[in-house]
Design a protein around this motif. Structure first.
Motif, short mmCIF file in Angstrom:
data_model
loop_
_atom_site.label_atom_id
_atom_site.label_comp_id
_atom_site.label_asym_id
_atom_site.label_seq_id
_atom_site.Cartn_x
_atom_site.Cartn_y
_atom_site.Cartn_z
N ARG A 7 0.74 -1.40 0.01
CA ARG A 7 0.09 0.08 0.00
C ARG A 7 0.96 1.37 -0.03
N GLY A 8 2.07 1.24 0.35
CA GLY A 8 2.86 2.24 0.24
C GLY A 8 3.47 2.58 -0.87
N GLU A 14 -6.23 11.18 -5.13
CA GLU A 14 -7.06 12.43 -4.40
C GLU A 14 -6.41 13.53 -3.78
N GLU A 15 -6.73 14.60 -3.94
CA GLU A 15 -6.09 15.81 -3.06
C GLU A 15 -7.41 16.04 -2.21
N VAL A 16 -7.31 16.34 -1.00
CA VAL A 16 -8.31 16.79 -0.09
C VAL A 16 -7.78 17.83 0.99
N ASP A 427 -0.96 2.78 7.59
CA ASP A 427 -1.41 1.61 8.46
C ASP A 427 -1.65 0.38 7.17
N GLY A 428 -0.97 -0.62 7.03
CA GLY A 428 -1.08 -1.52 5.98
C GLY A 428 -2.18 -2.37 5.98
N GLU A 429 -2.82 -2.42 7.39
CA GLU A 429 -3.76 -3.32 7.65
C GLU A 429 -5.22 -2.64 7.33
N THR A 430 -5.44 -1.53 7.69
CA THR A 430 -6.53 -0.75 7.32
C THR A 430 -6.49 -0.10 5.94
N GLY A 431 -5.46 0.20 5.46
CA GLY A 431 -5.05 0.71 4.33
C GLY A 431 -5.48 2.40 4.44
N GLY A 432 -5.16 2.97 5.57
CA GLY A 432 -5.14 4.36 6.25
C GLY A 432 -4.07 4.69 6.45
N SER A 433 -3.93 6.11 6.66
CA SER A 433 -2.78 6.89 7.14
C SER A 433 -2.79 7.56 8.48
N ALA A 449 -3.47 11.54 14.58
CA ALA A 449 -4.76 12.22 14.11
C ALA A 449 -4.83 11.44 12.60
N PRO A 450 -5.89 10.53 12.52
CA PRO A 450 -6.21 9.98 11.29
C PRO A 450 -6.40 10.85 10.26
N LEU A 451 -5.94 10.28 9.12
CA LEU A 451 -6.19 11.03 7.79
C LEU A 451 -7.38 10.65 7.15
N PRO A 452 -8.12 11.30 6.30
CA PRO A 452 -9.34 10.89 5.36
C PRO A 452 -9.05 10.05 4.19
N HIS A 453 -7.75 9.75 4.19
CA HIS A 453 -7.31 8.74 3.02
C HIS A 453 -5.80 8.16 3.40
N ARG A 454 -5.58 7.20 2.48
CA ARG A 454 -4.16 6.78 2.50
C ARG A 454 -3.19 7.47 1.90
N LEU A 455 -1.94 7.73 2.32
CA LEU A 455 -1.06 8.37 1.80
C LEU A 455 0.08 7.35 1.31
#
Length: 474
Positions: A7-8, A14-16, A427-433, A449-455
């Motif tokens: 996932r990395g 997406e730009e947010v 976070d390779g398990e959830t697919g988030g950052s 602070a969880p991000l709204p998407h994966r980086l």
């Protein structure tokens, strides 16, 4: 099942912008400023996967910390980015990907020194503004709030060089940027220069019979130290690559000579010493400082050129990637003409050494922060506070996560702590950052602070404090 580390190395288009990220835990009240990081965003162009980890289109990510955490990310609108998005092709020769151009265009680019302007390595304050940088003749300026691309700076103006390094230093005493420019021609040369506002002054030049690759250098108040190791470019192969499709990575080789550190006197411009050393490859330095008649240089050292050539996207995305091993090492450089000696402070795999910068730059220091990697992972799996020179470490990590560069932020004298460490974590398990904030002494988690998407996994950043915007690393 897909290996979590992949996932990395996946594109995020997406730009947010988020004015307020949810925060778990408590961000220290003294921690206020802007953390900006750079790194890959898009790994494919026109349906073709780019070849090397240094090739993807650059994406900057920013966190504003002040009574909360806001976040934004933007692709850097370089000419390479526009060409890729508009035409679905690669404009210039990336480190591991040849351009999608006619052969006569590729040859003209090679002969005129047309380098990529895709600034994927880091960020820096240049001439009073924020810019995205890489190993290029240009920097792309950014709006500090929105991270939108606003313009270009010719970094080679006033210098007889082809490009500059992506790791300039900030000299806190002189309040100037210090960097190296590189020239490729009949001989390869590195020019040390300082930049004060828009004024550029070359201070020294070092020439070589071959073309050693220098990614970064060490700096003290008096000296600059270049790791001129026997790993670099076959310039003939690079030039003919315009016809054959070979790239920078294809032309990267080992030379038949010893390694050396070139110590340049910043005041006189002369070479003070060239102590030889067993070959090693260096991406990043931790620090350097004088100790009697020697210079001490701490760095992450690799055994050979596979530190460059193994970083292909195909390898890094595989289930069993070949991962170069980097150790935290200390070298002593005699200034009287003797040979350099080295020792391992802490065995790797590790990367991204960060100190209290510029607080201890060029001076004796007691700790360095690194990202450490398990032997079966191409991405770091924990952060470590390593004491030097004994190599003892305090770490932070969780199963399935891949933390990025550990950004040390010094606390004000009134705070009851030495500082905090920030890192963008995949976070390779959830697919988030998420952004994590650690206590810099205990490495215990203070907030996230969880991000709204994966980086995608990033490279280098800077923290600029609200009350004194001085950079936080080389």
């Amino acid at each position: 099942m897909t290996s979590p580390h992949r996932r990395g190395f996946e594109t995020q288009r997406e730009e947010v912008t988020s004015e307020g990220l949810p925060v778990e835990g408590t961000v220290p009240s003294w921690l206020a400023g802007h953390y900006v990081q750079n790194g890959p965003g898009q790994f494919e162009v026109g349906g073709r996967t780019l070849g090397h980890w240094f090739d993807p289109l650059a994406m900057v990510r920013g966190f504003r910390i002040d009574d909360g955490v806001s976040y934004t990310n933007k692709f850097v609108r370089s000419r390479d980015f526009a060409f890729a998005r508009d035409r679905g092709r690669v404009r210039t020769q990336f480190p591991g990907t040849p351009p999608d151009r006619p052969v006569w265009t590729r040859l003209r680019q090679a002969l005129t020194g047309t380098f990529p302007d895709n600034p994927v390595i880091g960020v820096a304050r240049i001439d009073g503004g924020l810019a995205a940088i890489t190993e290029s003749p240009v920097a792309l300026t950014l709006d500090p709030e929105t991270l939108a691309t606003t313009g270009r700076i010719d970094l080679t103006e006033g210098l007889d060089v082809d490009l500059t390094l992506g790791h300039p230093h900030y000299d806190p005493r002189r309040e100037t940027l210090v960097n190296l420019g590189v020239s490729y021609g009949r001989e390869t040369s590195y020019t040390l220069f300082r930049r004060d506002g828009g004024a550029v002054e070359p201070t020294a030049r070092v020439a070589f019979d071959d073309a050693p690759y220098v990614h970064s250098f060490a700096l003290t108040d008096r000296y600059a130290v270049l790791p001129a190791m026997p790993f670099g470019l076959d310039t003939t192969a690079l030039l003919t690559g315009a016809l054959t499709g070979r790239t920078f990575v294809d032309a990267f080789e080992r030379f038949d000579r010893a390694g050396e550190f070139v110590v340049v006197d910043r005041e006189t411009g002369s070479v003070a010493a060239r102590p030889r050393v067993d070959p090693l490859f260096v991406y990043h330095h931790a620090n350097a400082f004088p100790d009697g008649d020697e210079l001490v240089v701490d760095l992450v050292g690799y055994r050979d050129q596979r530190a460059v050539t193994d970083l292909t996207i195909a390898n890094l995305r595989s289930d069993s990637p070949s991962v170069p091993r980097g150790d935290l090492q200390r070298y002593r450089l005699p200034l009287d003409g003797g040979r350099a000696t080295g020792e391992t402070i802490r065995e790797g795999h590790m990367e991204f050494p960060v100190i209290d910068y510029p607080g201890t730059l060029g001076r004796p220091y007691d700790r360095v922060y690194v990202a450490e990697t398990d032997r079966n992972s191409p991405l770091p799996t924990r952060l470590a506070r390593v004491t030097v020179p004994d190599g003892e470490a305090t770490t932070w990590g969780e199963p399935g996560v891949f933390p990025g560069e550990p950004m040390f932020v010094s606390a004000p004298a009134t705070a009851d702590t030495e500082g905090a460490v920030l890192s963008v974590v995949l976070d390779g398990e959830t697919g988030g950052s998420f952004l994590v904030v650690l206590d810099a002494t205990t490495m215990s988690e203070l907030a996230r602070a969880p991000l709204p998407h994966r980086l995608p996994y990033g490279f280098h950043g800077q923290f600029y404090a609200a009350d004194g915007p001085v950079r936080s690393m080389a």
